[in-house]
Scaffold this active site. Structure first.
Site, mmCIF file in Angstrom:
data_model
loop_
_atom_site.group_PDB
_atom_site.id
_atom_site.type_symbol
_atom_site.label_atom_id
_atom_site.label_comp_id
_atom_site.label_asym_id
_atom_site.label_seq_id
_atom_site.Cartn_x
_atom_site.Cartn_y
_atom_site.Cartn_z
ATOM 1 N N SER A 140 39.667 21.578 -29.186
ATOM 2 C CA SER A 140 40.070 20.646 -30.245
ATOM 3 C C SER A 140 41.593 20.579 -30.385
ATOM 4 O O SER A 140 42.283 21.585 -30.210
ATOM 5 C CB SER A 140 39.452 21.118 -31.567
ATOM 6 O OG SER A 140 40.032 20.429 -32.647
ATOM 7 N N TYR A 163 43.175 14.122 -31.096
ATOM 8 C CA TYR A 163 43.363 13.310 -32.293
ATOM 9 C C TYR A 163 44.820 12.875 -32.212
ATOM 10 O O TYR A 163 45.724 13.703 -32.342
ATOM 11 C CB TYR A 163 43.158 14.142 -33.554
ATOM 12 C CG TYR A 163 41.723 14.500 -33.877
ATOM 13 C CD1 TYR A 163 40.708 13.551 -33.821
ATOM 14 C CD2 TYR A 163 41.393 15.791 -34.282
ATOM 15 C CE1 TYR A 163 39.405 13.893 -34.150
ATOM 16 C CE2 TYR A 163 40.089 16.142 -34.614
ATOM 17 C CZ TYR A 163 39.100 15.181 -34.544
ATOM 18 O OH TYR A 163 37.814 15.513 -34.865
ATOM 19 N N THR A 189 38.934 11.242 -29.195
ATOM 20 C CA THR A 189 37.859 11.074 -30.181
ATOM 21 C C THR A 189 38.113 9.818 -30.997
ATOM 22 O O THR A 189 39.175 9.675 -31.619
ATOM 23 C CB THR A 189 37.788 12.315 -31.097
ATOM 24 O OG1 THR A 189 37.516 13.458 -30.276
ATOM 25 C CG2 THR A 189 36.681 12.179 -32.132
ATOM 26 N N LYS A 265 35.309 9.823 -26.798
ATOM 27 C CA LYS A 265 34.215 10.566 -27.456
ATOM 28 C C LYS A 265 33.889 9.866 -28.769
ATOM 29 O O LYS A 265 34.785 9.641 -29.592
ATOM 30 C CB LYS A 265 34.669 12.008 -27.716
ATOM 31 C CG LYS A 265 33.695 12.847 -28.533
ATOM 32 C CD LYS A 265 34.159 14.293 -28.587
ATOM 33 C CE LYS A 265 33.200 15.202 -29.327
ATOM 34 N NZ LYS A 265 33.327 15.155 -30.773
ATOM 35 N N HIS A 289 29.926 12.671 -33.819
ATOM 36 C CA HIS A 289 30.681 13.749 -34.441
ATOM 37 C C HIS A 289 29.741 14.737 -35.157
ATOM 38 O O HIS A 289 30.074 15.301 -36.192
ATOM 39 C CB HIS A 289 31.712 13.188 -35.431
ATOM 40 C CG HIS A 289 33.032 13.898 -35.382
ATOM 41 N ND1 HIS A 289 34.116 13.409 -34.722
ATOM 42 C CD2 HIS A 289 33.438 15.076 -35.907
ATOM 43 C CE1 HIS A 289 35.138 14.234 -34.849
ATOM 44 N NE2 HIS A 289 34.753 15.269 -35.566
HETATM 45 C C1 LIG Z 1 32.968 22.497 -37.590
HETATM 46 C C2 LIG Z 1 33.096 21.350 -36.644
HETATM 47 C C3 LIG Z 1 34.352 20.950 -36.236
HETATM 48 C C4 LIG Z 1 34.487 19.887 -35.327
HETATM 49 N N1 LIG Z 1 35.736 19.556 -34.887
HETATM 50 C C5 LIG Z 1 35.858 18.560 -33.985
HETATM 51 C C6 LIG Z 1 37.141 18.241 -33.453
HETATM 52 O O1 LIG Z 1 38.142 18.864 -33.771
HETATM 53 N N2 LIG Z 1 37.214 17.211 -32.575
HETATM 54 C C7 LIG Z 1 36.113 16.489 -32.165
HETATM 55 O O2 LIG Z 1 36.227 15.563 -31.368
HETATM 56 N N3 LIG Z 1 34.896 16.800 -32.640
HETATM 57 C C8 LIG Z 1 34.736 17.821 -33.514
HETATM 58 N N4 LIG Z 1 33.495 18.154 -33.969
HETATM 59 C C9 LIG Z 1 32.312 17.441 -33.426
HETATM 60 C C10 LIG Z 1 31.790 18.162 -32.175
HETATM 61 O O3 LIG Z 1 32.696 18.040 -31.120
HETATM 62 C C11 LIG Z 1 30.436 17.610 -31.718
HETATM 63 O O4 LIG Z 1 30.548 16.209 -31.566
HETATM 64 C C12 LIG Z 1 29.286 17.935 -32.658
HETATM 65 O O5 LIG Z 1 29.471 19.190 -33.264
HETATM 66 C C13 LIG Z 1 27.970 17.946 -31.890
HETATM 67 O O6 LIG Z 1 26.885 18.084 -32.760
HETATM 68 P P1 LIG Z 1 26.164 19.483 -33.068
HETATM 69 O O7 LIG Z 1 27.087 20.259 -33.954
HETATM 70 O O8 LIG Z 1 24.932 19.055 -33.749
HETATM 71 O O9 LIG Z 1 25.898 20.193 -31.767
HETATM 72 C C14 LIG Z 1 33.340 19.215 -34.856
HETATM 73 C C15 LIG Z 1 32.070 19.630 -35.261
HETATM 74 C C16 LIG Z 1 31.952 20.695 -36.146
HETATM 75 C C17 LIG Z 1 30.557 21.147 -36.517
#
Ligand SMILES: Cc1cc2nc3c(=O)[nH]c(=O)nc-3n(C[C@H](O)[C@H](O)[C@H](O)COP(=O)(O)O)c2cc1C
Length: 393
Positions: A140, A163, A189, A265, A289
């Protein structure tokens, strides 16, 4: 720490993976070491127990009623598996190839921000786990460890999530730093605007009696103070991580600014998949997300077929959201995904047991994937075609 309150429901084994605020493991005590886990869901109640409420709330939260978080996982139950018999599956090949690199499995670790909120070793522990399990890791932009530390812990470059902020000088600096660290791919993203309505974390904060201002400072500069990607950058023109005026022209700008492969993404429609291909992106991640952006109620696995159809094999189509079982991965592969990502499950593993927790999450999912590949008569990922799934009528 007890229950966080909020909207809880009885957790069936099918729902455990996305249960948000229930107390305790369904039907028994909590596991006390990673090797006791039968499935990845067993890490969740341990994470809930060991984390401060606000940090668990951050990991768990979706938006509005968290219904899209739940829908993502429930989406896999809309598809049945059509198994074939008397196929030689003694030797299995779970490998996939993307951008000239072969990965042992199609399972990748999604970008998840601020992992030191879940364990003191944060992204470094995750990177070590990815190293020992030979997994792709996407870091991230707002990670709590630097891309250099994570690359060293992984033992090879990781993919960098972006980002971009609203200041292209900052975007350029992030790209430059990732390129210098050797990252072969940039993951832009596109599914998040500022201030998504995350009520579950807001409720969790209410029951967290710690003084959050000890760590969380106000304003953008305060927010990124502990995000090493922003160290030393001039942030005076930055108003936030996301820019709501951004259009597809920005993709062209990114392509011109980097030699890394560019993935977008957060694509959930055939129209955007088509535009992405027209703009020369190198890969798409079908994602909402993890239900943290809009309450669309549309599982990513339901979005996948139309995107695969639009892309016509021209670029890899990766997917994440609600993946909790090897059979979920199998179904996504059958529907045309090139690789399948997890977010929260490895966050639970990290919070519960650090590096061994993340390793075990990856091991369990691989084992489950191998089990269904054998059962279904598919000796390789390439052999998992669309004939192996049926949409329930
Ligand atoms: C706590 C948390 C932080 C996240 N931070 C980011 C991030 O910084 N950048 C991003 O593109 N997606 C982020 N995501 C989304 C994840 O990359 C991913 O799309 C998502 O967690 C997938 O679903 P799942 O948690 O059900 O496996 C985050 C998800 C969570 C749960």
């Amino acid at each position: 720490m007890g229950s966080l309150g909020g909207k809880s429901s009885a957790a069936t084994s099918h729902e455990r993976g996305v249960s948000l605020l229930e107390d305790g493991a369904a039907g028994g005590g909590l596991i006390t070491s990673a090797d006791q886990a039968l499935d990845v869901m067993e890490f969740e109640p341990v994470a809930r127990k060991v984390l401060p409420p606000a940090h668990f709330g951050y990991l768990a939260t979706g938006v509005d009623d968290d219904a899209t978080v739940k829908a993502n996982h429930d989406g896999y139950a809309h598809f049945e598996i059509r198994s074939r018999r008397l196929v030689d599956v003694e030797k299995l090949d779970t490998s996939v190839r993307m951008f000239g690199t072969t990965w042992e499995t199609p399972i990748f670790l999604c970008p998840v921000s601020a992992m030191k909120a879940f364990h003191p070793e944060g992204e470094v522990a995750v990177a070590k786990a990815a190293r020992s399990r030979h997994s792709l890791l996407i870091l991230s932009t707002v990670a709590s460890s630097s891309v250099e530390e994570v690359t060293a812990a992984r033992g090879e470059p990781v993919w960098q999530q972006l980002y971009p902020t609203n200041d292209f000088n900052v975007t350029r600096a992030i790209i430059k730093r990732a390129e210098t660290a050797g990252s072969p791919a940039l993951v832009f993203t596109v599914d998040l605007h500022e201030n998504s309505n995350r009520e579950t974390i807001a409720r969790a904060r209410r029951v967290d009696d710690r003084d959050c201002t000890n760590c969380h400072e106000s304003g953008f500069a305060g927010y990124v103070r502990r995000k090493p990607m922003f160290d030393g950058l001039d942030l005076s023109k930055v108003t936030g991580l996301h820019s709501s005026s951004m259009t597809w022209d920005f993709v062209k700008r990114l392509k011109d600014a980097t030699r890394m492969k560019l993935l977008v993404k957060g694509i959930v429609t055939r129209e955007d998949a088509q535009i992405a291909v027209e703009h020369g992106v190198d890969g798409i991640i079908v994602s909402n997300h993890g239900g943290r952006a809009e309450e669309s109620l549309r599982p990513t696995v339901e979005c996948l077929p139309e995107i695969v159809e639009a892309v016509k094999g021209r670029i890899p189509v990766l997917l994440d959201g609600g993946v909790r079982r090897g059979t979920d991965i199998f179904k996504a592969l059958a529907l045309g995904a090139t690789a399948v990502g997890i977010g929260r499950p490895y966050g639970w593993g990290l919070a519960a047991f650090g590096q061994p927790g993340v390793e075990t999450v990856l091991t369990i999912l691989r084992r489950e994937l191998e089990a269904i590949m054998r059962q279904a008569g598919t000796p390789s990922v390439g052999s998992i075609g669309k004939n192996f799934v049926l949409r329930k009528s």
